[in-house]
Design an enzyme around this catalytic site. Sequence first.
Site, PDB file in Angstrom:
ATOM      1  N   ARG A  52       0.855  -1.171   0.000  1.00 33.58           N
ATOM      2  CA  ARG A  52       0.000   0.000   0.000  1.00 33.58           C
ATOM      3  C   ARG A  52       0.902   1.235   0.000  1.00 33.58           C
ATOM      4  O   ARG A  52       2.043   1.198   0.447  1.00 33.58           O
ATOM      5  CB  ARG A  52      -0.895   0.017   1.242  1.00 33.58           C
ATOM      6  CG  ARG A  52      -1.833  -1.182   1.355  1.00 33.58           C
ATOM      7  CD  ARG A  52      -2.602  -1.135   2.664  1.00 33.58           C
ATOM      8  NE  ARG A  52      -3.572  -2.220   2.750  1.00 33.58           N
ATOM      9  CZ  ARG A  52      -3.309  -3.425   3.265  1.00 33.58           C
ATOM     10  NH1 ARG A  52      -2.084  -3.690   3.735  1.00 33.58           N
ATOM     11  NH2 ARG A  52      -4.240  -4.350   3.315  1.00 33.58           N
ATOM     12  N   LYS A  79      -2.766  -1.622   7.287  1.00 31.36           N
ATOM     13  CA  LYS A  79      -4.213  -1.460   7.452  1.00 31.36           C
ATOM     14  C   LYS A  79      -4.828  -2.636   8.189  1.00 31.36           C
ATOM     15  O   LYS A  79      -5.803  -2.479   8.920  1.00 31.36           O
ATOM     16  CB  LYS A  79      -4.842  -1.294   6.064  1.00 31.36           C
ATOM     17  CG  LYS A  79      -6.270  -0.797   6.073  1.00 31.36           C
ATOM     18  CD  LYS A  79      -6.705  -0.483   4.662  1.00 31.36           C
ATOM     19  CE  LYS A  79      -8.100   0.105   4.644  1.00 31.36           C
ATOM     20  NZ  LYS A  79      -8.522   0.462   3.268  1.00 31.36           N
ATOM     21  N   HIS A 158      -2.826   2.598  -5.344  1.00 33.22           N
ATOM     22  CA  HIS A 158      -3.306   1.233  -5.128  1.00 33.22           C
ATOM     23  C   HIS A 158      -3.099   0.340  -6.353  1.00 33.22           C
ATOM     24  O   HIS A 158      -3.168  -0.884  -6.256  1.00 33.22           O
ATOM     25  CB  HIS A 158      -4.797   1.276  -4.782  1.00 33.22           C
ATOM     26  CG  HIS A 158      -5.311   0.021  -4.165  1.00 33.22           C
ATOM     27  ND1 HIS A 158      -5.196  -0.257  -2.822  1.00 33.22           N
ATOM     28  CD2 HIS A 158      -5.939  -1.045  -4.705  1.00 33.22           C
ATOM     29  CE1 HIS A 158      -5.735  -1.424  -2.559  1.00 33.22           C
ATOM     30  NE2 HIS A 158      -6.188  -1.925  -3.681  1.00 33.22           N
ATOM     31  N   ARG A 161      -0.472  -2.539  -6.038  1.00 34.71           N
ATOM     32  CA  ARG A 161      -0.919  -3.682  -5.250  1.00 34.71           C
ATOM     33  C   ARG A 161      -1.890  -4.550  -6.060  1.00 34.71           C
ATOM     34  O   ARG A 161      -1.755  -5.776  -6.109  1.00 34.71           O
ATOM     35  CB  ARG A 161      -1.579  -3.176  -3.968  1.00 34.71           C
ATOM     36  CG  ARG A 161      -2.028  -4.254  -2.984  1.00 34.71           C
ATOM     37  CD  ARG A 161      -2.370  -3.579  -1.652  1.00 34.71           C
ATOM     38  NE  ARG A 161      -3.109  -4.445  -0.749  1.00 34.71           N
ATOM     39  CZ  ARG A 161      -2.555  -5.337   0.064  1.00 34.71           C
ATOM     40  NH1 ARG A 161      -1.238  -5.501   0.063  1.00 34.71           N
ATOM     41  NH2 ARG A 161      -3.299  -6.061   0.880  1.00 34.71           N
ATOM     42  N   HIS A 184      -3.275 -10.866   2.862  1.00 32.99           N
ATOM     43  CA  HIS A 184      -4.723 -11.049   2.993  1.00 32.99           C
ATOM     44  C   HIS A 184      -5.013 -12.315   3.791  1.00 32.99           C
ATOM     45  O   HIS A 184      -4.404 -13.356   3.553  1.00 32.99           O
ATOM     46  CB  HIS A 184      -5.375 -11.178   1.606  1.00 32.99           C
ATOM     47  CG  HIS A 184      -5.620  -9.881   0.927  1.00 32.99           C
ATOM     48  ND1 HIS A 184      -4.832  -9.420  -0.091  1.00 32.99           N
ATOM     49  CD2 HIS A 184      -6.566  -8.934   1.129  1.00 32.99           C
ATOM     50  CE1 HIS A 184      -5.283  -8.239  -0.505  1.00 32.99           C
ATOM     51  NE2 HIS A 184      -6.334  -7.922   0.225  1.00 32.99           N
ATOM     52  N   TYR A 193      -9.202  -8.033  -5.992  1.00 33.18           N
ATOM     53  CA  TYR A 193      -8.105  -7.247  -6.526  1.00 33.18           C
ATOM     54  C   TYR A 193      -7.790  -7.595  -7.982  1.00 33.18           C
ATOM     55  O   TYR A 193      -7.059  -6.884  -8.644  1.00 33.18           O
ATOM     56  CB  TYR A 193      -6.842  -7.447  -5.687  1.00 33.18           C
ATOM     57  CG  TYR A 193      -6.818  -6.629  -4.421  1.00 33.18           C
ATOM     58  CD1 TYR A 193      -5.954  -5.556  -4.279  1.00 33.18           C
ATOM     59  CD2 TYR A 193      -7.650  -6.944  -3.353  1.00 33.18           C
ATOM     60  CE1 TYR A 193      -5.915  -4.805  -3.111  1.00 33.18           C
ATOM     61  CE2 TYR A 193      -7.632  -6.210  -2.172  1.00 33.18           C
ATOM     62  CZ  TYR A 193      -6.765  -5.142  -2.071  1.00 33.18           C
ATOM     63  OH  TYR A 193      -6.748  -4.411  -0.914  1.00 33.18           O
TER      64      TYR A 193
END
Length: 200
Positions: A52, A79, A158, A161, A184, A193
Site C-alpha cells: 500500500r 491497514k 493502489h 498492489r 490477505h 483485486y
Amino acid sequence: MAGIRRTLGTAPTRKQAATAEIVRDMLAHCPSSLSGQRDQALLTLGFAGALRRSELVALTTDDLLFQDRGMLVTIRRSKTDQDGSGQVIGIPNGRRLRPVDAVRSWLAASGITQGPVFRSITRHGHLSTQPLSDRSVATIVKTYAHAAGYDPRGFSGHSLRAGFVTSGAQTGQDALALARVTRHKNLSVLQTYVRDDAPS
C-alpha cells in the site's frame, strides 16, 4: 458485502491494475536522475511487495534486509495490522523488474544509510530528510502511467498492489502464495483485486 469489503481494505473505486507489463512500460520512462532512480525503486518494490502507498512511505532502512537473491521487507504497521505486530515479506529480485537491484541502486545514489527509504527531492536535486507523502506515491504512479501512454485517471497508488495480484492470477500463481505477499487473510477479498480487463 460492500461494508465488509470497505472494512477489509479492498479497492472500492476499482482503479486500473499496474500489471507487470504496465510497470515495465512505466520503467522505460524513468530518467537516470536521482528522482528517476527513486521512482524506479518505488514502482518496482511497490509492485513486487504488493505494498500500500502508506506502507511504502513508512519504510526505513531498518526495514530492509538484503540477502543473496532478494531481500526481506518488514512492514511495521499496515491497514490489517493495527496493533503494529509487524509482518515480514520476501522480495525476490526476479529477472525482469529486478526490484532489489533498483532499491540498492537508489540507496547508493542517494547516500541514504538510515531513516526513510523514499524521500522527496527538490527541483534542484536536493534530498529531503522527510519521507514522501502517500499522495506523492499516487502522483508518481499517475505520472509514469501517462508517460507510458495510459490514461492516468485510471491509476492510483493502489494500482501497484492490484497489479501484483492481477499479474499473479494471469500467470496461474497459487492464491495462498499471493496472499502471503499481500497479507490477505481472506482469499475472497484477495479475488476482488484481480482486474479482468488488465492486459495479460
